[in-house]
Motif scaffolding. Structure first.
Motif, PDB file in Angstrom:
ATOM      1  N   PHE A 250      38.528  43.608  38.415  1.00  0.00           N
ATOM      2  CA  PHE A 250      37.997  42.450  38.831  1.00  0.00           C
ATOM      3  C   PHE A 250      36.869  42.161  39.144  1.00  0.00           C
ATOM      4  N   VAL A 251      36.201  43.173  39.800  1.00  0.00           N
ATOM      5  CA  VAL A 251      34.746  43.287  40.065  1.00  0.00           C
ATOM      6  C   VAL A 251      34.116  43.188  38.887  1.00  0.00           C
ATOM      7  N   SER A 254      34.388  39.575  37.298  1.00  0.00           N
ATOM      8  CA  SER A 254      33.256  38.854  37.752  1.00  0.00           C
ATOM      9  C   SER A 254      32.249  38.721  37.525  1.00  0.00           C
ATOM     10  N   PRO A 347      25.961  53.941  47.617  1.00  0.00           N
ATOM     11  CA  PRO A 347      25.640  52.587  48.355  1.00  0.00           C
ATOM     12  C   PRO A 347      26.123  52.510  49.830  1.00  0.00           C
TER      13      PRO A 347
ATOM     14  N   ILE B  85      39.046  37.670  44.016  1.00  0.00           N
ATOM     15  CA  ILE B  85      37.551  37.383  44.363  1.00  0.00           C
ATOM     16  C   ILE B  85      36.496  38.201  43.926  1.00  0.00           C
ATOM     17  N   GLY B  86      36.553  39.488  43.626  1.00  0.00           N
ATOM     18  CA  GLY B  86      35.863  40.484  42.928  1.00  0.00           C
ATOM     19  C   GLY B  86      34.487  40.544  43.388  1.00  0.00           C
ATOM     20  N   LEU B  87      34.039  40.514  44.871  1.00  0.00           N
ATOM     21  CA  LEU B  87      32.859  40.385  45.134  1.00  0.00           C
ATOM     22  C   LEU B  87      32.318  41.823  45.087  1.00  0.00           C
ATOM     23  N   PHE B  88      30.990  42.094  44.882  1.00  0.00           N
ATOM     24  CA  PHE B  88      30.462  43.324  44.455  1.00  0.00           C
ATOM     25  C   PHE B  88      30.351  44.159  45.672  1.00  0.00           C
ATOM     26  N   PRO B  89      31.110  45.202  45.847  1.00  0.00           N
ATOM     27  CA  PRO B  89      31.195  45.713  47.141  1.00  0.00           C
ATOM     28  C   PRO B  89      29.962  46.528  47.689  1.00  0.00           C
ATOM     29  N   HIS B  90      29.222  46.850  46.729  1.00  0.00           N
ATOM     30  CA  HIS B  90      27.816  47.833  47.034  1.00  0.00           C
ATOM     31  C   HIS B  90      26.885  46.688  47.451  1.00  0.00           C
ATOM     32  N   MET B  91      26.852  45.601  47.167  1.00  0.00           N
ATOM     33  CA  MET B  91      25.945  44.462  47.521  1.00  0.00           C
ATOM     34  C   MET B  91      26.093  43.779  48.911  1.00  0.00           C
ATOM     35  N   VAL B  99      23.265  36.427  42.835  1.00  0.00           N
ATOM     36  CA  VAL B  99      23.529  37.319  41.561  1.00  0.00           C
ATOM     37  C   VAL B  99      23.002  36.349  40.501  1.00  0.00           C
ATOM     38  N   VAL B 100      23.650  35.020  40.345  1.00  0.00           N
ATOM     39  CA  VAL B 100      23.162  34.318  39.052  1.00  0.00           C
ATOM     40  C   VAL B 100      21.871  33.901  39.206  1.00  0.00           C
ATOM     41  N   LEU B 103      19.804  36.221  37.703  1.00  0.00           N
ATOM     42  CA  LEU B 103      20.011  36.587  36.450  1.00  0.00           C
ATOM     43  C   LEU B 103      18.922  35.488  35.830  1.00  0.00           C
ATOM     44  N   TYR B 133      28.097  43.561  54.428  1.00  0.00           N
ATOM     45  CA  TYR B 133      29.005  43.903  53.193  1.00  0.00           C
ATOM     46  C   TYR B 133      30.200  43.128  52.951  1.00  0.00           C
ATOM     47  N   ARG B 135      33.116  44.379  52.506  1.00  0.00           N
ATOM     48  CA  ARG B 135      34.184  44.898  53.268  1.00  0.00           C
ATOM     49  C   ARG B 135      34.309  44.708  54.671  1.00  0.00           C
ATOM     50  N   GLN B 136      33.154  44.116  55.136  1.00  0.00           N
ATOM     51  CA  GLN B 136      33.085  43.832  56.685  1.00  0.00           C
ATOM     52  C   GLN B 136      33.825  42.639  56.788  1.00  0.00           C
ATOM     53  N   ARG B 149      29.228  32.185  45.928  1.00  0.00           N
ATOM     54  CA  ARG B 149      28.771  32.938  44.781  1.00  0.00           C
ATOM     55  C   ARG B 149      29.044  32.201  43.317  1.00  0.00           C
TER      56      ARG B 149
END
Ligand SMILES: Nc1ncnc2c1ncn2[C@@H]1O[C@H](COP(=O)(O)OP(=O)(O)O)[C@@H](O)[C@H]1O
Ligand SMILES: [Mg+2]
Lengths: 354, 376
Positions: A250-251, A254, A347, B85-91, B99-100, B103, B133, B135-136, B149
């Motif tokens: 899903f990441v 997205s 990361p 959701i699919g948030l980017f966990p490393h960002m 993001v957009v 881009l 992040y 995950r927090q 987003r």
């Protein structure tokens, strides 16, 4: 100017002062693991506390030299410079480096300093022939020979590292490329083929690969490299595939939905998210390579395997130790350093547990 | 505006997930896709930004066939939010929302103010959350970031696939209300997928009910509730659709704007008069500014000699409903408190009307008679 330290001298008593220096270095090293990190990195105290364990072991004094303390035993080269001048030079260098790096990243720089310290400490020990000689002749009193006559440990280590670095760089390059390729939609059909191939590479005994390579390529550096590449490929490819496949679909969905191009998704989303697993594979591969590279001696590639092979065929155990101990230590040190690099490159957002 | 023209999606295995679907989503409206699981909602939605290709027919985005626009360019103009959701966990949160805009090559200063604005819009404190992040954050906070987003570069169109589906019911209601509030400000053209009929009724300007890749009914929530086209729709919206319909009506649309009231300073006779004249059992007491202070019932008014002794003084929030709440809320309040009539107040507690159980009954009866006209 340079004074050859030769085997013929054959000193048989342990130089006490060398042992004291070495002990001191190890003690400082151990202490540095427990020292409380100072909050203000600009404060030089932190760096200063590191300084002695950087330069001390390099100064394991030579009992052969006239004043007993002028030999920098790394590489067993007598520089003729009094040790206290070198001590200051090293300390200054260390302070300067520590000040530059301490502010940036303690998690990487401190471990690197530690690893360098251990490296220098032990290689000054291995290269410090009188000490090595005295120690081994105590353990193996009946051994016909103690010191390896043909070349120094430093040189063997350098050859060994060259084998490991060259083969690892190629392995990582090919392995990552393969792993990335077979996880792309258009090449996914090759995934089983590639995993079979890398699995096979590790199933065939390394010595077997060497034996096959020698008639094809001949003796020397490259047959050993080919064998090392084949043997070290599995962890890199397997972890690259596992890491990339483990990225939350899903990441990626997205990322596509946001309008990222496939290469942006690969570089900005997939690789960072897979980095921990990929780096673990690289670490495993490199560490395996350090051990496997010792077998390169049979292909005539040099390295720490040379005294091992020689010692085994002539049953001279000090020779075996001379190759095996540094090789083992090298593996531990590089594993430690790569583990820290892995930690720093993973990361931050992924280091948080869910 | 999004137009589906006879759109078909046949998957490589031969399965027709979308089967000749035509529909027009008007600019600025929330169009809800609803239907049983597997009816093709997600497939239909994902064909808009070309995450899935169309097998035949075409989809016009703002008048252009979406296949004429390069896929990445198209997607950057269409906000995309999904249940997972699919948030980017490393960002960081900042990087996720940016993001957009990144881009699209926006300037960093513009991105910074945009991210702050969007985080505030979805109810997150930028200074507190920007550098965290994913995950927090809690699930609800993550979904807020997901919406921010999707709004990243102010796209005119948004695709939302069960965006609040994985959130606990209380937080979901909050997010729904907040999102409706946001939509008032931003008026995007939105396709909103859900399988929850209550969510559909609440969020949708119009609802498309899908079944096996076809549209069964496409209408406003009120029409769908009042005139379900067939038994499938009727079953789908549920037996309590009359009640659900009450949820679509705002109290101030149907309330009695001349409530029985007496001033706090008035004499007791005044209260008796009003109650008698209007044949009621009680009247409401207000202060000089018109704010509700309590009520006085018939028996007390006849027994006591002063209004202050006769009245029951209570905080208005205990007895009144807000004028912008739904009639369903009013009914619920009356049932819980066993009132026959309930006062209606504005946000400051000023008495603006009343609503009686009888008037609600009339509303329901009207719905029932309308509903019975539907062919089975
Ligand atoms: N890639 C695919 N290949 C074949 N069938 C699919 C594929 N994706 C979805 N489907 C099928 O298409 C139908 C519609 O799916 P979807 O649009 O996801 O439904 P939903 O309305 O629940 O969102 C389902 O029956 C699903 O099994
Ligand atoms: Mg779906």
């Amino acid at each position: 100017m340079t004074e050859e330290v030769t085997v013929t001298q054959g000193r048989r008593q342990v130089p006490v002062i060398s042992l004291i220096w070495l002990g001191l270095a190890v003690l400082l090293l151990v202490l540095s693991f427990f020292s409380v990190p100072l909050k203000d990195a600009r404060f030089a105290g932190e760096s200063a506390s590191l300084a002695p364990n950087f330069w001390l072991p390099t100064l394991a004094p030579d009992t052969n030299s006239r004043d007993g303390m002028t030999l920098i035993s790394v590489g067993a080269i007598d520089t003729g410079i009094p040790f206290w001048i070198l001590a200051f030079v090293f300390a200054g260098l260390e302070l300067w480096l520590a000040r530059i790096f301490a502010q940036r990243d303690e998690k990487l720089i401190r471990p690197l300093f530690r690893a360098a310290t251990v490296f220098l400490a032990f290689w000054s020990f291995f290269g410090h022939l009188p000490l090595w000689d005295a120690l081994l002749s105590t353990i193996f009193p009946r051994s016909p020979q103690i010191l390896y006559p043909r070349t120094t440990v430093i040189e063997l280590t350098a050859q060994h590292l060259e084998l490991v670095i060259v083969s690892s760089v190629i392995t990582i390059g090919i392995g990552l490329a393969l792993g990335i390729m077979v996880t792309r939609a258009q090449f996914r059909e090759f995934l089983p083929l590639v995993s079979d191939f890398v699995n096979a590479g590790q199933t065939v005994p390394t010595l077997g690969i060497v034996a096959i390579m020698v008639p094809i390529i001949g003796l020397g550096f490259w047959p050993a490299i080919v064998a090392l590449i084949l043997y070290g490929m599995l962890p890199v490819v397997r972890n690259a595939i596992a890491g990339l496949e483990a990225v939350d679909p899903f990441v990626i969905d997205s990322a596509r939905g946001m309008g990222m191009t496939p290469s942006q998704i690969l570089w900005q989303i997939e690789l960072p998210n897979a980095s921990r697993i990929i780096l673990a594979g690289i670490r495993t591969s490199v560490v395996i390579n350090i051990g496997t590279a010792a077998l390169g001696a049979y292909a005539g590639s040099g390295g720490l395997g040379v005294p091992i092979a020689g010692g085994l065929s002539q049953t001279i155990f000090p020779f075996v130790l001379l190759g095996a101990l540094p090789a083992a230590l090298l593996a531990i040190l590089i594993d430690y350093v790569l583990e820290r690099i892995e930690f720093v490159l993973t990361p931050k957002g992924l280091q948080i547990e869910k | 505006m999004i137009t589906f023209e006879n759109v078909v999606k046949q998957y490589p295995n031969g399965f027709r997930a979308v089967d000749g679907l035509s529909l027009e989503v008007a600019p600025g409206e929330i169009c809800v896709f609803i239907g049983p699981s597997g009816c093709g909602k997600t497939t239909t939605m994902r064909m808009v930004n070309r995450l899935i290709s169309v097998s035949s027919g075409r989809i016009l985005v703002e008048g252009r066939d979406n296949r004429d626009i390069p896929a990445e360019e198209l997607r950057r103009k269409i906000g995309y939010a999904i249940q997972q959701i699919g948030l980017f966990p490393h960002m960081t949160i900042y990087e996720n929302v940016a993001v957009v805009p990144h881009l699209l090559g926006w300037e960093e200063s513009r991105i910074r103010s945009q991210v702050d604005r969007l985080l505030e819009l979805v109810g997150l404190d930028p200074d507190e959350q920007r550098d965290k992040y994913p995950r927090q954050l809690s699930g609800g906070q993550q979904q807020r970031v997901g919406v921010a987003r999707a709004l990243g570069a102010d796209p005119p169109i948004m695709l939302m696939d069960e965006p609040f589906g994985a959130i606990d019911p209380i937080t979901r209601e909050v997010l729904q209300d907040e999102f409706l509030q946001i939509q008032k400000e931003i008026s995007k053209t939105i396709i909103f997928v859900t399988h929850d009929i209550d969510e559909a009724i609440k969020m949708g300007d119009r609802i498309a009910i899908l079944r096996e890749g076809r549209i069964v009914q496409f209408d406003t929530p009120d029409t769908i509730l009042a005139h379900p086209k067939n038994n499938f729709v009727r079953d789908f919206v549920g037996a309590d659709r009359a009640l659900k319909r009450l949820g679509l009506v705002r109290i101030n649309e149907v309330m009695d704007t001349d409530p029985p009231m007496v001033a706090y300073e008035a004499k007791i006779e005044e209260a008796r008069n009003i109650i008698q004249k209007r044949k009621l059992r009680s009247a409401f007491v207000v202060d000089r500014d018109g704010r509700l202070r309590g009520w006085v019932d018939k028996e007390a008014a006849e027994r006591e000699t002063s209004l202050t002794e006769a009245m029951a003084e209570v905080p208005y929030s205990d007895i009144a409903v807000r004028q912008n709440a739904t009639v369903r809320d009013a009914l619920s309040a009356m049932v819980t408190r066993s009132f026959r009539i309930t006062p209606v107040v504005d946000s400051k507690g000023k008495l603006v009307g009343s609503i009686s159980l009888r008037s609600l009954q009339e509303l329901v009866e009207r719905d029932d008679s309308e509903a019975s006209e539907v062919s089975p």
